[in-house]
Design a protein around this motif. Structure first.
Motif, PDB file in Angstrom:
ATOM      1  N   ALA A  25      90.552   6.353  93.827  1.00  0.00           N
ATOM      2  CA  ALA A  25      89.469   7.316  94.037  1.00  0.00           C
ATOM      3  C   ALA A  25      89.836   8.585  93.272  1.00  0.00           C
ATOM      4  CB  ALA A  25      89.278   7.609  95.517  1.00  0.00           C
ATOM      5  N   LEU A  26      89.113   8.859  92.192  1.00  0.00           N
ATOM      6  CA  LEU A  26      89.326  10.046  91.370  1.00  0.00           C
ATOM      7  C   LEU A  26      88.247  11.057  91.730  1.00  0.00           C
ATOM      8  CD1 LEU A  26      90.713  11.522  89.022  1.00  0.00           C
ATOM      9  CD2 LEU A  26      89.228  10.236  87.450  1.00  0.00           C
ATOM     10  N   ILE A  27      88.655  12.220  92.246  1.00  0.00           N
ATOM     11  CA  ILE A  27      87.711  13.186  92.806  1.00  0.00           C
ATOM     12  C   ILE A  27      87.781  14.499  92.028  1.00  0.00           C
ATOM     13  CG2 ILE A  27      87.052  14.480  94.867  1.00  0.00           C
ATOM     14  CD1 ILE A  27      88.452  12.282  96.513  1.00  0.00           C
ATOM     15  N   TYR A  28      86.611  14.955  91.588  1.00  0.00           N
ATOM     16  CA  TYR A  28      86.520  16.236  90.892  1.00  0.00           C
ATOM     17  C   TYR A  28      85.895  17.272  91.816  1.00  0.00           C
ATOM     18  CZ  TYR A  28      85.085  19.856  87.612  1.00  0.00           C
ATOM     19  OH  TYR A  28      84.899  21.051  86.985  1.00  0.00           O
ATOM     20  N   ALA A  29      86.536  18.455  91.930  1.00  0.00           N
ATOM     21  CA  ALA A  29      85.975  19.542  92.734  1.00  0.00           C
ATOM     22  C   ALA A  29      86.673  20.840  92.375  1.00  0.00           C
ATOM     23  CB  ALA A  29      86.146  19.263  94.222  1.00  0.00           C
ATOM     24  N   PRO A  30      85.935  21.940  92.279  1.00  0.00           N
ATOM     25  CA  PRO A  30      86.577  23.239  92.056  1.00  0.00           C
ATOM     26  C   PRO A  30      87.469  23.599  93.240  1.00  0.00           C
ATOM     27  CG  PRO A  30      84.205  23.355  91.641  1.00  0.00           C
ATOM     28  CD  PRO A  30      84.467  22.044  92.310  1.00  0.00           C
ATOM     29  N   ASN A  31      88.355  24.564  93.023  1.00  0.00           N
ATOM     30  CA  ASN A  31      89.180  25.059  94.122  1.00  0.00           C
ATOM     31  C   ASN A  31      88.307  25.676  95.208  1.00  0.00           C
ATOM     32  OD1 ASN A  31      91.681  24.334  93.071  1.00  0.00           O
ATOM     33  ND2 ASN A  31      91.872  26.222  91.901  1.00  0.00           N
ATOM     34  N   THR A  32      88.815  25.675  96.411  1.00  0.00           N
ATOM     35  CA  THR A  32      88.196  26.177  97.651  1.00  0.00           C
ATOM     36  C   THR A  32      87.155  25.228  98.220  1.00  0.00           C
ATOM     37  OG1 THR A  32      86.295  27.482  96.828  1.00  0.00           O
ATOM     38  CG2 THR A  32      88.465  28.554  96.818  1.00  0.00           C
ATOM     39  N   ILE A  33      86.872  24.108  97.564  1.00  0.00           N
ATOM     40  CA  ILE A  33      85.903  23.144  98.102  1.00  0.00           C
ATOM     41  C   ILE A  33      86.515  22.365  99.257  1.00  0.00           C
ATOM     42  CG2 ILE A  33      84.605  21.039  97.584  1.00  0.00           C
ATOM     43  CD1 ILE A  33      83.312  23.539  96.513  1.00  0.00           C
ATOM     44  N   GLY A  34      87.814  22.059  99.192  1.00  0.00           N
ATOM     45  CA  GLY A  34      88.441  21.343 100.298  1.00  0.00           C
ATOM     46  C   GLY A  34      89.419  20.263  99.887  1.00  0.00           C
ATOM     47  N   LYS A  35      89.875  20.267  98.629  1.00  0.00           N
ATOM     48  CA  LYS A  35      90.799  19.236  98.162  1.00  0.00           C
ATOM     49  C   LYS A  35      92.108  19.241  98.953  1.00  0.00           C
ATOM     50  CE  LYS A  35      91.155  20.460  93.812  1.00  0.00           C
ATOM     51  NZ  LYS A  35      90.962  21.801  94.267  1.00  0.00           N
ATOM     52  N   THR A  36      92.651  20.433  99.178  1.00  0.00           N
ATOM     53  CA  THR A  36      93.925  20.522  99.885  1.00  0.00           C
ATOM     54  C   THR A  36      93.800  20.036 101.314  1.00  0.00           C
ATOM     55  OG1 THR A  36      94.691  22.346  98.494  1.00  0.00           O
ATOM     56  CG2 THR A  36      95.741  22.097 100.649  1.00  0.00           C
ATOM     57  N   ARG A  37      92.715  20.408 101.973  1.00  0.00           N
ATOM     58  CA  ARG A  37      92.508  19.963 103.352  1.00  0.00           C
ATOM     59  C   ARG A  37      92.351  18.449 103.424  1.00  0.00           C
ATOM     60  NH1 ARG A  37      87.929  24.188 105.019  1.00  0.00           N
ATOM     61  NH2 ARG A  37      87.912  24.431 102.760  1.00  0.00           N
TER      62      ARG A  37
END
Length: 355
Positions: A25-37
């Motif tokens: 699963a390759l996921i693209y998202a800007p910072n603060t969207i929730g990647k770390t969580r």
């Protein structure tokens, strides 16, 4: 597009359900969207089954500037694996391969320290070198990459012949933005090496979840994998509603940026500018710079009178290691500069149709 997820647990369930018939699963998202969580939740939900890379892994290493050494937290799970499996030489080899340079790390597990030097055997040799932020990121990645490589090679062996059973419960490798602070050449190098590692694990029951805000890293991985067993997504989060995860069929998440522009314009009109919008703007700048071939980077695209201030704030917010978690208010001065520079950007690069 899937439904809206109001909790990280629900979002994680969709990611894992999507992996039931796929490998990555390759996921693209800007910072603060929730990647770390998302990454942290996957690890906490299955501590023994997940080997995790994220900003918290980077925090295992801290500089002692007075002695010019990189201190290691001896209680780190990764470091415990390095010691028990004797991976120090692999880390050195991987670091030198990723940097293509002559700087060599020296690992001392007894003192919990790493020193860096250039060893040519002549007057140009030196010890106690303070490496750059990019090289530090590469070193930390080399630690994780070495452990993951060892795990995959061990799992490829017959269970009766494996040198250790420490990896037997491993089910997922979760990787959150390993290329922070790296230049484009090194980003490509890391992406290609990771893609090759994923392919080596293709016969194993090991799944990969990779999240990134960097369009180039996303593109290289997408094109290097390109199999039906690999899935790509765009992760978004609304102002009021929760997260959405949309399938991506192309190597460039450019169409998503039309949505970013719309969301930023709405935030400006409603006087609701937050950190998330600064990071979305930076992602848009990065993508536009890559697409148009700006070799000087995204900063060259800021052309208004507040360019210097906005550049400073974008760097500050983007490199906040806890950007996914912190929700501090944005100063009015920053908001005003943001409004001005964003509109200048839309005019200069003719985004009017998306505005």
């Amino acid at each position: 597009m899937t439904g809206v997820h109001e909790t990280v647990a629900s979002l994680a369930d969709e990611v894992l359900n999507g992996l039931s018939g796929s490998r990555t699963a390759l996921i693209y998202a800007p910072n603060t969207i929730g990647k770390t969580r998302l990454a942290q939740h996957l690890k906490e939900s299955d501590p023994d089954g997940v080997v995790l890379y994220n900003s918290f892994v980077e925090d295992v290493f801290t500089w002692d500037n007075e002695r010019v050494v990189l201190k290691m937290n001896p209680e780190s799970e990764l470091l415990e694996t390095i010691v028990t499996q004797g991976l120090d030489s692999a880390i050195v080899d991987n670091f030198r391969a990723f940097t293509s340079g002559k700087i060599e790390p020296g690992l001392d597990f007894e003192s919990g320290e790493v020193n860096f030097g250039i060893h040519k055997g002549d007057d140009s040799s030196a010890d106690g070198i303070k490496i750059s932020r990019a090289e530090e990121s590469i070193f930390v990645w080399s630690v994780y990459y070495s452990v993951l490589s060892e795990a995959i090679e061990t799992l490829r062996d017959n269970p009766d012949l494996r040198s250790t059973a420490n990896y037997d419960q491993l089910t997922h490798a979760v990787i959150d933005d390993p290329v922070s602070s790296m230049d484009d050449v090194r980003i490509v190098s890391v992406a290609l090496a990771l893609a090759a590692l994923i392919k080596r694990a293709s016969e194993l029951d090991l799944k990969f979840v990779i999240a990134t805000h960097h369009a180039l890293f996303f593109n290289v991985l997408f094109n290097s994998l390109r199999r039906k067993s690999d899935r790509a997504y765009i992760l978004a989060r609304g102002q009021i509603a929760g997260w959405t995860l949309s399938r991506q069929s192309k190597d460039s998440p450019f169409s998503y940026h039309l949505g970013i522009i719309k969301e930023i314009n709405e935030a400006i009109s409603e006087d609701a500018i937050g950190r998330v919008h600064f990071n979305q703007f930076r992602a848009l700048l990065e993508k536009t710079a890559n697409f148009l071939g700006y070799t000087g980077g995204w900063g060259d695209l800021l052309v208004g009178p507040d360019a210097a201030l906005v550049t400073k704030v974008l760097n500050l917010y983007s490199h906040d290691r806890f950007a996914d978690i912190d929700t501090f208010e944005v100063a009015e001065e920053y908001k005003d500069a943001f409004r001005s520079e964003f509109q200048e950007f839309l005019k200069a690069f003719r985004w009017a149709a998306a505005a």
